[in-house]
Structure formats: C-alpha cells, structure tokens
Motif scaffolding. Structure first.
Motif, PDB file in Angstrom:
ATOM      1  N   TYR A 170      -5.424   0.703  -7.954  1.00 59.16           N
ATOM      2  CA  TYR A 170      -6.043   1.610  -6.979  1.00 59.16           C
ATOM      3  C   TYR A 170      -7.553   1.713  -7.147  1.00 59.16           C
ATOM      4  N   SER A 171      -8.184   2.020  -6.026  1.00 58.44           N
ATOM      5  CA  SER A 171      -9.622   2.278  -5.987  1.00 58.44           C
ATOM      6  C   SER A 171      -9.794   3.705  -5.477  1.00 58.44           C
ATOM      7  N   TYR A 210      -6.058  -0.301 -13.002  1.00 59.44           N
ATOM      8  CA  TYR A 210      -4.733  -0.926 -13.080  1.00 59.44           C
ATOM      9  C   TYR A 210      -3.946  -0.396 -14.268  1.00 59.44           C
ATOM     10  N   GLY A 234       1.770   4.073  -7.296  1.00 55.49           N
ATOM     11  CA  GLY A 234       0.788   3.013  -7.215  1.00 55.49           C
ATOM     12  C   GLY A 234       0.142   2.741  -8.559  1.00 55.49           C
ATOM     13  N   LYS A 257      -0.631   7.515  -6.319  1.00 51.77           N
ATOM     14  CA  LYS A 257      -0.798   6.669  -7.499  1.00 51.77           C
ATOM     15  C   LYS A 257      -0.049   7.271  -8.686  1.00 51.77           C
ATOM     16  N   PHE A 270     -11.238  -1.642  -9.136  1.00 53.49           N
ATOM     17  CA  PHE A 270      -9.881  -1.111  -9.098  1.00 53.49           C
ATOM     18  C   PHE A 270      -9.408  -0.758 -10.509  1.00 53.49           C
ATOM     19  N   GLU A 292       0.841  -1.192   0.000  1.00 53.32           N
ATOM     20  CA  GLU A 292       0.000   0.000   0.000  1.00 53.32           C
ATOM     21  C   GLU A 292       0.883   1.251   0.000  1.00 53.32           C
ATOM     22  N   LYS A 309      -7.975   3.178  -1.692  1.00 57.75           N
ATOM     23  CA  LYS A 309      -6.611   2.731  -1.430  1.00 57.75           C
ATOM     24  C   LYS A 309      -5.799   2.588  -2.709  1.00 57.75           C
ATOM     25  N   ILE A 310      -4.467   2.691  -2.529  1.00 59.72           N
ATOM     26  CA  ILE A 310      -3.527   2.629  -3.655  1.00 59.72           C
ATOM     27  C   ILE A 310      -2.461   1.584  -3.347  1.00 59.72           C
ATOM     28  N   TYR A 311      -2.145   0.743  -4.343  1.00 60.18           N
ATOM     29  CA  TYR A 311      -1.159  -0.322  -4.134  1.00 60.18           C
ATOM     30  C   TYR A 311      -0.141  -0.342  -5.275  1.00 60.18           C
ATOM     31  N   GLN A 312       1.043  -0.838  -4.939  1.00 58.21           N
ATOM     32  CA  GLN A 312       2.042  -1.185  -5.946  1.00 58.21           C
ATOM     33  C   GLN A 312       1.957  -2.692  -6.156  1.00 58.21           C
TER      34      GLN A 312
END
Length: 284
Positions: free
Chosen positions: A123-124, A110, A120, A87, A108, A83, A127-130
């Motif tokens: 993401y939504s 991508y 990131g 982004k 999400f 997380e 929340k943001i992810y790598q």
C-alpha cells in the motif's frame, strides 16, 4: 515481392493484429473481474530505472533492483494484485521505492507472508492492494545473499518462548514482562510482522503476563513500563548454529539475570539441541 509472399506477409500482419487485439480484450476482462489492475503500467512501459527495497527493521539491509527481467517479473505480480479498501494492521516489513527519475518515486509499504483474508499488504498513501506471496518467493527470496540459520523462525521464537515461560513461572511470577526484540539488530532483517503476530498469540498461552514491547515512533508518546525487561541479543549465527544472550532486568530492585543460549544441529539433520548456561561459556 511475389504475390504469394505478399499474401503471406498480409496474413502474418492480420494474425498479429488479432492476437494483440485478443490479448487487449482479455486484459480488459481481467480488470473488470478484479483479476488485474492497470495501476502499474508505468513499470511495463519501461519508465522505472531501478527499484529500492528497504528492510524496515534494519536500515543497512536493502536491495537495489535494476535488472529488466526482475522488474518485469515484479510488474507481472503487481498487475495481478487486487485493490482492497482496508490494509493490514501489521507493521510493514519492507518499503518499495520505484524510481522513475530523481524527482519521481512511487513508494509502497509491504508486509510479507499474508493471505487473502489478512487485509491489504502492499500500500501507498493512496491505494491498497493484496499482493501474492510470489513477491516473497520470486522476487525478495532471489535477492538474498545472507544465509540465516536453518529453521530460524522455529529456533528464534521457540527460544524466546521457552525462556519467558520458565521465567514467568519462577522469578517473574505475577510480574509484567516486556520483551524487547527490536534492539536485537543482528537478526532484525530476519524478523517479520507475521512471525511477531504468531509469537503474540503463543505468549497468551505460554506466558500471559508477557508481551512484545512496541516501537515508539511518536516522541510525545511515553513508552510502556514493565516490571521486568527481557532483552534479546544475538551473539552469532551460522547455518546450523545460533547463539544468544538473554537478560531479565528487574526494574524494581535493579537486578538482572542472564542466560546464554546455544542452539545447534551438529549432524545437520534437523535434530536441534538447546543448551542454556547461567555463566558465559568459553568461546561464546
């Protein structure tokens, strides 16, 4: 049950308990270290009935994933995502919709092909992810049923660069050129944000008076106008063949110049040959 069997059974239960307890502790440690997250446990719990993966540039190109093994593989990748706070600035290439039921969907965006330093990429709104590039190689690539030309990125973007560079030094010298890629619908599914970013970088060197046209999503935003519109239209492709029509339209004098381009590797050994015609060839 004999005494020995009872002891064996109790030992087995104890061993299972220790293993699962150890796994739980390992998972907790991974979460604390940022190597794992618990945000996608609803996938592991089997609540997701299917996952729809929609290409953002081609509305008709999407995958529907309902295979339990594929969904489990997706969980392994997403639960290992880190997380982050920011982004990427790039446009998403896919939208993931994880459907728990008709009224509950986890959505999400991508962006493919990004590294850890690019922000990131999954993401939504919250929340943001790598996410690891495994999502490209293990999940999305396994779902492809359409063959694109070999070395598509090299052929497609190389062709655009060659054409705009020649034009910008000739008829387009001193004029602004807007490159329209987004209306090239036949290959829209093959176009990704990271590749477009690389093209933007190359344009600064090859044709600094040219840039990629932006997609206008807000109806109140006026589209930027250029002296010259460069339109790309794919005319067909196979594994070792690509054909396109490129039109340079001069907005001032309302004239246009067309090029018909054929890129092929007849020997299928990576020796690509490019042919450019001013008039449409027979059978093109």
């Amino acid at each position: 049950m004999t005494h020995k069997k009872k002891l064996f059974f109790l030992s087995f239960l104890l061993l299972i308990g220790v293993i699962f307890s150890g796994c739980a502790k390992i998972d907790q440690a991974k979460v604390k270290l940022g190597l794992k997250n618990n945000d996608f446990e609803y996938i592991k719990q089997g609540k997701i009935q299917k996952i729809v993966i929609q290409n953002t540039r081609d509305p008709g190109f999407r995958f529907v994933v309902s295979d339990k093994k594929a969904i489990s593989d997706l969980y392994d990748i997403l639960s290992g995502a880190k997380e982050v706070k920011a982004k990427t600035s790039l446009e998403p290439d896919y939208v993931f919709e994880m459907q728990e039921g008709p009224n509950k969907v986890y959505k999400f965006n991508y962006v493919t092909g990004l590294g850890k330093s690019d922000g990131g990429n999954f993401y939504s709104d919250g929340k943001i992810y790598q996410v690891s590039k495994q999502l490209d190689s293990d999940i999305i690539s396994s779902l492809w049923t359409i063959r694109k030309p070999k070395e598509f990125q090299k052929i497609y973007y190389g062709m655009i660069l060659d054409e705009v560079e020649k034009y910008s030094k000739g008829d387009g010298k001193g004029k602004s050129i807007g490159i329209n890629i987004y209306d090239d619908t036949d290959v829209a599914k093959f176009v990704f944000s990271q590749d477009l970013e690389n093209l933007k970088y190359d344009l600064k060197d090859k044709a600094p008076n040219a840039e990629i046209k932006q997609v206008i999503k807000d109806k109140n935003t006026k589209e930027k106008e250029y002296d010259i519109d460069m339109n790309i239209k794919t005319q067909g492709y196979k594994t070792f063949l690509y054909k396109a029509e490129i039109t340079f339209y001069n907005r001032k004098d309302k004239t246009e110049k067309k090029h018909y381009i054929k890129v092929s590797d007849d020997e299928k050994i990576g020796n690509w040959q490019t042919q450019v015609f001013d008039k449409k060839p027979d059978g093109f």
